[in-house]
Design a protein around this motif. Structure first.
Motif, short mmCIF file in Angstrom:
data_model
loop_
_atom_site.label_atom_id
_atom_site.label_comp_id
_atom_site.label_asym_id
_atom_site.label_seq_id
_atom_site.Cartn_x
_atom_site.Cartn_y
_atom_site.Cartn_z
N THR A 117 63.48 -0.49 24.27
CA THR A 117 62.46 0.00 25.21
C THR A 117 61.19 0.33 24.46
N LEU A 118 61.37 1.01 23.31
CA LEU A 118 60.20 1.40 22.54
C LEU A 118 59.43 0.18 22.04
N LEU A 119 60.18 -0.77 21.53
CA LEU A 119 59.52 -1.98 21.02
C LEU A 119 58.76 -2.70 22.13
N GLY A 120 59.40 -2.72 23.28
CA GLY A 120 58.72 -3.35 24.42
C GLY A 120 57.40 -2.65 24.70
N ASN A 121 57.45 -1.34 24.55
CA ASN A 121 56.22 -0.58 24.79
C ASN A 121 55.14 -0.89 23.76
N VAL A 122 55.58 -0.98 22.52
CA VAL A 122 54.63 -1.31 21.45
C VAL A 122 53.99 -2.67 21.71
N ASN A 123 54.83 -3.61 22.06
CA ASN A 123 54.29 -4.94 22.34
C ASN A 123 53.30 -4.92 23.49
N HIS A 124 53.64 -4.13 24.45
CA HIS A 124 52.74 -4.02 25.60
C HIS A 124 51.36 -3.52 25.17
N LEU A 125 51.40 -2.47 24.37
CA LEU A 125 50.14 -1.92 23.87
C LEU A 125 49.38 -2.98 23.07
N TYR A 126 50.12 -3.65 22.20
CA TYR A 126 49.50 -4.63 21.31
C TYR A 126 48.82 -5.74 22.11
N HIS A 127 49.53 -6.19 23.10
CA HIS A 127 48.97 -7.32 23.85
C HIS A 127 47.84 -6.91 24.78
N ASN A 128 47.74 -5.64 24.99
CA ASN A 128 46.58 -5.18 25.77
C ASN A 128 45.41 -4.83 24.86
N GLY A 129 45.56 -5.20 23.60
CA GLY A 129 44.46 -4.97 22.69
C GLY A 129 44.42 -3.57 22.11
N LYS A 130 45.45 -2.76 22.43
CA LYS A 130 45.45 -1.39 21.89
C LYS A 130 46.21 -1.39 20.57
N TYR A 131 45.58 -2.06 19.59
CA TYR A 131 46.26 -2.23 18.31
C TYR A 131 46.47 -0.89 17.62
N LYS A 132 45.45 -0.09 17.68
CA LYS A 132 45.53 1.20 17.02
C LYS A 132 46.68 2.02 17.59
N GLU A 133 46.74 2.09 18.90
CA GLU A 133 47.77 2.88 19.56
C GLU A 133 49.16 2.34 19.23
N ALA A 134 49.27 1.03 19.23
CA ALA A 134 50.56 0.41 18.94
C ALA A 134 51.03 0.79 17.55
N VAL A 135 50.11 0.72 16.60
CA VAL A 135 50.48 1.02 15.21
C VAL A 135 50.84 2.50 15.06
N ILE A 136 50.08 3.35 15.69
CA ILE A 136 50.38 4.78 15.59
C ILE A 136 51.76 5.08 16.18
N LEU A 137 52.00 4.48 17.31
CA LEU A 137 53.30 4.69 17.96
C LEU A 137 54.43 4.24 17.03
N CYS A 138 54.24 3.09 16.42
CA CYS A 138 55.25 2.59 15.49
C CYS A 138 55.46 3.55 14.33
N THR A 139 54.35 4.03 13.80
CA THR A 139 54.43 4.90 12.64
C THR A 139 55.22 6.16 12.98
#
Length: 664
Positions: A117-139
DNA sequence: CTACTTTAACCCGCAATTAA
DNA sequence: TTAATTGCGGGTTAAAGTAG
């Protein structure tokens, strides 16, 4: 977040007071809630879309809840309910600002949530151009091992967000080395990896500096390949390690620009290079030495001149490169970021996108142009405009373009030399501009029907006449491409201007397989192209001279032309009667208006131009006069001259007559 | 050879275009 | 906005070409 922190700076006391009060109120509220977990989400979801201080308030509340939960040792129970809560929390995160991340992770134990679920969320962020948010979430959630480090970090590295990347890989040595490898590849691609023969798009950005005296310094240098667009942040380069990095960078740029086998596409490149050289004085000489530059601005101009593209003078909203892109690729460029502040860091995403597409579109434009150069009125070899030496003296440039148009026509000549069926000179008709008057004279001399344009006529007129009268266009090279396109292959010939008129005439006749015989010589008036003469006997001429009162004192005139027709040859040997037999008849009395030199059609015979000495020649029995312009000719040495000059293409001339004419 | 014409290079200023 | 470049028209001039 920005709004909140600004308030903090301005009124710290006030904020402390507010947050103390908030804590009090919030804690009372938490205690009364039956389910604080769902309660927070209810609140956050209903706040969706709030801007400014709304967000920081959300943050405070979420943060307070996290603390309060910790103090009360309350954790959400692990059941299906928690999953729902976590999903809702992630939903909130995807929509809201990232400062909520930490408290929400804490409150909902997101690090223990379902990885997929979390990974899906990260991907969602990433594909919406929210690279920064995706990376922070991952971290925060320690998802790094499950993701591709290059993919995740590239956008941030390009955006100069190295700190986030550092955090991202901090706990994962193998990811660090992987990332280093990636960076290394980038570097080697930039320094060495550009293949010979490759085509790259080059563009630069700098901060607009209106009115400032100093030249602008380049902030960003974009290099686009088919696969990647590289943005070199030149400002960063000069920040760290001034000496060395800059040296390296200059070396790289220099080698890129001086490598002739790498085609550098630009648009108005000279301006870019100018700014670049003020940024790096070491590169000052580069503009002159640059090789393999193709400036699409030059090509653009050529294309736009093409009338085939229906030059409706509609006012385009777009201009410059954007217009070119619109014409060729269908959509204009978004130029909104053009005037933005290119010195501010980090660059905004829009800026990065703009910079990248500005350089990349050059490649696409180039591709389209290469596919069908003829369609755009370009030589098959686009590199004609290459050389990058557009700034050199016009003289050199002209020579260049001459060569450019000459060589293809030479090739065509070779290929099609035999393709033209033989045609006799009197049936061959051409049109040319005044520049080629010398050539025109020669051709008329040889009986070719030559229409010479007025000085004021446009080249379009040439095409028009050529079509209407079935003439072939002779041009001095420059408008060759244009005209050729309008009248078709083989109907337009580019004459080498540096050749003399005679040589020009020879190549035209050869090219079009024109047969010239002795009877063609002088069958046409060189002055007016008319091919109808009247034959006038010497006696008649004498008579006409008398009635026109010319010359007033024959002896004087005689002195002026002592040897006008000096060559003894023309006196000793008459031209074979058959050799010169223009389309003419004898002048009758009825042809002239009584007592004048004027023909019925209004043409005045130019008797006065006849040197007196000519009349004395014993072997000269008659003259010819052009019925259109009145010019009077006779069989003089000039005839022999022409014959000898064109000996090599003349048909039916006897070998012995050759030796005879050659004396001239 | 000489008088004459033609050509193209050159120069200059003006306007349009283009870039960030 | 500014600065730079480019194209264009017009006028001058030197050189080249041409006719007789």
């Amino acid at each position: 977040m920005g709004e909140g922190s600004r308030r903090n700076l301005q009124m710290p006391d006030n904020v402390v007071f507010v947050s103390l009060q908030l804590r009090e109120v919030a804690r009372q509220g938490f205690a009364t809630l039956e389910d604080p977990f769902a309660g927070l989400l209810d609140m956050l979801e209903s706040c969706k879309g709030w801007k400014g201080k709304g967000h920081s308030l959300e943050y405070y509340i979420a943060d307070e809840l996290a603390c309060w939960l910790k103090e009360h040792s309350r954790e959400p129970e692990f059941d299906s309910n928690l999953k729902k809560l976590q999903a809702r929390a992630l939903g909130v995160l995807a929509e809201s600002q990232s400062d909520l991340l930490e408290p929400l992770i804490s409150v909902y134990q997101l690090q223990k949530a379902d990885r997929n679920t979390l990974l899906g969320n990260v991907n969602h962020l990433y594909h919406n151009g929210k690279y920064k948010e995706a990376v922070i979430l991952c971290t925060k959630l320690k998802l790094q091992p499950e993701l591709d480090v290059e993919k995740m970090c590239t956008p941030l590295l390009l955006q100069d967000k190295a700190n986030l990347v550092k955090d991202y890989v901090a706990d994962y040595p193998h990811l660090q080395s992987q990332l280093l490898q990636v960076l290394d590849t980038w570097y080697s691609v930039l320094s060495l990896g550009l293949q010979p023969g490759q085509v790259v798009g080059i563009d630069m950005e700098w901060r607009p500096s209106f009115g400032l005296v100093g030249r602008p310094r380049v902030s960003v240098l974009q290099i686009a390949t088919k696969e990647h667009v590289y943005l070199l942040d030149l400002l960063q380069f000069s920040k760290l390690d001034k000496e060395e990095k800059e040296k390296e960078l200059c070396h790289f740029i220099w080698s890129l620009f001086s490598e002739p086998s790498i085609t550098k596409l630009g648009y108005g490149m000279s301006g870019d290079l100018c700014s670049l050289s003020t940024t790096y004085p070491a590169l000052r000489e580069m503009e002159k030495q640059a090789q393999g530059i193709l400036d699409l601005l030059q090509v653009d101009k050529q294309v736009r001149k093409e009338p085939s593209s229906k030059t409706k003078r509609t006012r385009h909203a777009e201009k410059g490169l954007s217009l070119l892109v619109q014409n060729l690729l269908g959509k204009p460029l978004d130029k909104r970021e053009q005037l933005s502040n290119w010195e501010k860091r980090p660059l905004r995403e829009e800026q990065i996108l703009y910079a990248a597409s500005d350089a990349y579109c050059l490649l696409e434009v180039y591709e389209v142009l290469c596919k069908d150069p003829a369609n755009f009125g370009l030589t098959a070899n686009l590199k004609e405009c290459l050389a990058g030496k557009q700034s050199t003296k016009p003289r050199a440039e002209k020579q260049l373009s001459k060569q450019g148009t000459q060589s293809p026509s030479k090739q065509v000549e070779m290929l099609y030399a035999s393709a033209f069926p033989e045609i006799s000179a009197k049936d061959f008709s051409v049109v040319c501009d005044t520049m080629l008057q010398g050539l025109a004279r020669y051709l008329r001399c040889l009986g070719v029907d030559v229409h010479v344009l007025e000085n004021t006529d446009d080249h379009r007129k040439a095409a028009e006449i050529a079509r209407k009268e079935g003439r072939i266009i002779l041009t001095s090279g420059l408008p060759y491409q244009k005209l050729q396109a309008q009248v078709g292959e083989g109907r337009c010939f580019s004459v080498n201007c540096s050749d003399k008129a005679k040589q020009q005439a020879l190549s035209v006749l050869k090219h079009f397989n024109v047969r010239v015989t002795l009877t063609d010589i002088f069958s046409r008036c060189q002055v007016c192209n008319c091919d109808k003469y009247l034959k006038i006997s010497k006696e008649k001429i004498r008579h006409l001279m008398k009635i026109s009162g010319c010359p007033k004192s024959p002896e004087e005139e005689w002195e002026l032309y002592p040897k006008a027709e000096s060559p003894a040859l023309s006196e000793t040997k008459q031209f074979p009667g058959c050799a010169y037999n223009p389309n003419c008849r004898w002048l009758g009395d009825s042809d002239l208006n009584a007592g004048s030199l004027t023909l019925k059609n209004g043409t005045t015979l130019q008797i006065r131009t006849i040197p007196l000495g000519v009349l004395e020649k014993t072997n000269l029995s008659h003259f010819y006069c052009c019925t259109q312009c009145g010019k009077v000719f006779w069989e003089g040495s000039h005839f022999g001259r022409v014959v000898s000059q064109f000996q090599e293409i003349l048909e039916g001339s006897e070998p012995q007559s050759q030796s005879f004419y050659e004396l001239n």
